[in-house]
Design a protein around this motif. Structure first.
Motif, mmCIF file in Angstrom:
data_model
loop_
_atom_site.group_PDB
_atom_site.id
_atom_site.type_symbol
_atom_site.label_atom_id
_atom_site.label_comp_id
_atom_site.label_asym_id
_atom_site.label_seq_id
_atom_site.Cartn_x
_atom_site.Cartn_y
_atom_site.Cartn_z
ATOM 1 N N CYS A 131 -44.331 1.760 -61.141
ATOM 2 C CA CYS A 131 -43.529 0.771 -60.403
ATOM 3 C C CYS A 131 -42.840 -0.178 -61.389
ATOM 4 O O CYS A 131 -43.517 -0.885 -62.156
ATOM 5 N N ARG A 133 -41.281 -3.011 -60.881
ATOM 6 C CA ARG A 133 -41.599 -4.431 -60.612
ATOM 7 C C ARG A 133 -42.961 -4.793 -61.188
ATOM 8 O O ARG A 133 -43.105 -5.780 -61.922
ATOM 9 N N CYS A 197 -47.451 0.478 -54.882
ATOM 10 C CA CYS A 197 -46.976 0.229 -56.245
ATOM 11 C C CYS A 197 -48.134 0.474 -57.212
ATOM 12 O O CYS A 197 -49.286 0.161 -56.905
ATOM 13 N N CYS A 253 -39.249 -3.484 -55.238
ATOM 14 C CA CYS A 253 -39.090 -2.093 -55.665
ATOM 15 C C CYS A 253 -38.951 -1.180 -54.437
ATOM 16 O O CYS A 253 -38.964 -1.654 -53.307
ATOM 17 N N CYS A 255 -41.088 1.469 -53.842
ATOM 18 C CA CYS A 255 -42.311 2.270 -53.680
ATOM 19 C C CYS A 255 -42.730 2.405 -52.217
ATOM 20 O O CYS A 255 -43.285 3.432 -51.820
HETATM 21 ZN ZN LIG Z 1 -43.357 -0.818 -56.504
#
Ligand SMILES: [Zn+2]
Length: 278
Positions: A131, A133, A197, A253, A255
């Motif tokens: 991830c 982020r 994430c 993000c 995810c």
């Molecule tokens: Zn993420």
């Protein structure tokens, strides 16, 4: 609204790191998963001790399905995976901290997908294997305590439990590997398939086989000495407290949408109840 607890997968959680600890068992379609709940840096967390409480489970025998799904059942959205690893890249030395941005899967017997036993399968994008982020947030936290943070790296995940041979390490170098260890696959894959994430923070405690006289677990100059006696353990715990306490609650993000468009067949009931796409 209640903040989602943060997931931490690690080998041990000291009393200094995990406060208000409670041992719990989570029922999953793959059996019970033991977890620890508590707080880190004032945030609610769920901790998985991946090798078991007494370190009796090698990486190839871990119930990865149950572990990841237990975190999901308890509402975790972001997982930090911490494990000490070896270096394949001569420029990455014991004492460095690597936040990987890619991986090479060299495992042999691990489960391939969270949906292995279901009448469906998924194709999931791994252009950003970790991830972005969560990686950024881990890097920011680690840089507060160490000037030896490697902000990118390719994690070679091997089957273990033995260490690698010199020929294997040379092969991983040619393939672009930077660090090597056993417990990443399939954690990182299952987390993505569960739309969570996931990022890894990995302290380096040895050079791979052939890059040093030997890979030594205990004693002078050993992995254990580098990790505990030279302060890497304390550095990692301080970083985890900082990162988890400051972790953003907004998931900027993608995810959470990892399964959109990737499902083939009918998602299983346990996923239907939790997924945002079905
Ligand atoms: Zn993420």
């Amino acid at each position: 609204m209640r903040e989602a607890p943060v997931g931490l997968i690690t080998s041990a959680a000291s009393e200094e790191l995990l406060k208000d600890r409670r041992a719990e068992t989570v029922s999953t379609p793959w059996g019970n998963a033991p977890v620890l709940t508590g707080t880190i840096g004032g945030r609610e967390v769920v901790v998985i001790l991946r090798y078991g409480e007494k370190l009796t489970l090698p990486s190839h025998k871990i119930n990865y399905h149950a572990n990841i799904w237990a975190l999901r059942e308890l509402g975790v959205e972001s997982i930090v995976s911490q494990n000490a690893i070896g270096s394949v890249n001569p420029a990455i030395r014991p004492g460095d901290i690597v936040i990987s941005d890619d991986f090479l899967d060299k495992t042999k017997s691990r489960a391939q997908s969270l949906f292995d036993e279901s009448e469906c399968w998924v194709r999931v994008d791994f252009t950003d294997p970790f991830c972005p982020r969560l990686r950024t947030e881990l890097i920011a936290a680690a840089n507060k305590f160490s000037n030896r943070v490697i902000e990118r790296g390719t994690f070679v995940c091997t089957e273990g439990p033995r260490f690698e041979t010199p020929a294997e390490i040379r092969a991983y170098q040619r393939e672009g590997g930077d660090i090597v260890g056993t417990p990443l696959i399939p954690e990182v894959i299952f987390a993505r398939e569960a739309e969570m994430c996931f990022a890894s923070i990995a302290p380096v405690i040895n050079f791979g086989a052939g890059m040093a006289p030997a890979v030594v677990h205990f004693g002078p100059g050993s992995m254990n000495e580098i990790y505990y006696k030279q302060g890497l353990h304390d550095l990692i715990e301080k970083t985890l407290i900082e990162a988890i306490s400051a972790l953003s609650t907004e998931r900027s993000c993608n995810c959470r949408n990892a399964l959109v468009g990737g499902f083939h067949g009918e998602p299983p009931a346990w996923m239907k109840a939790k997924s945002c796409m079905v």
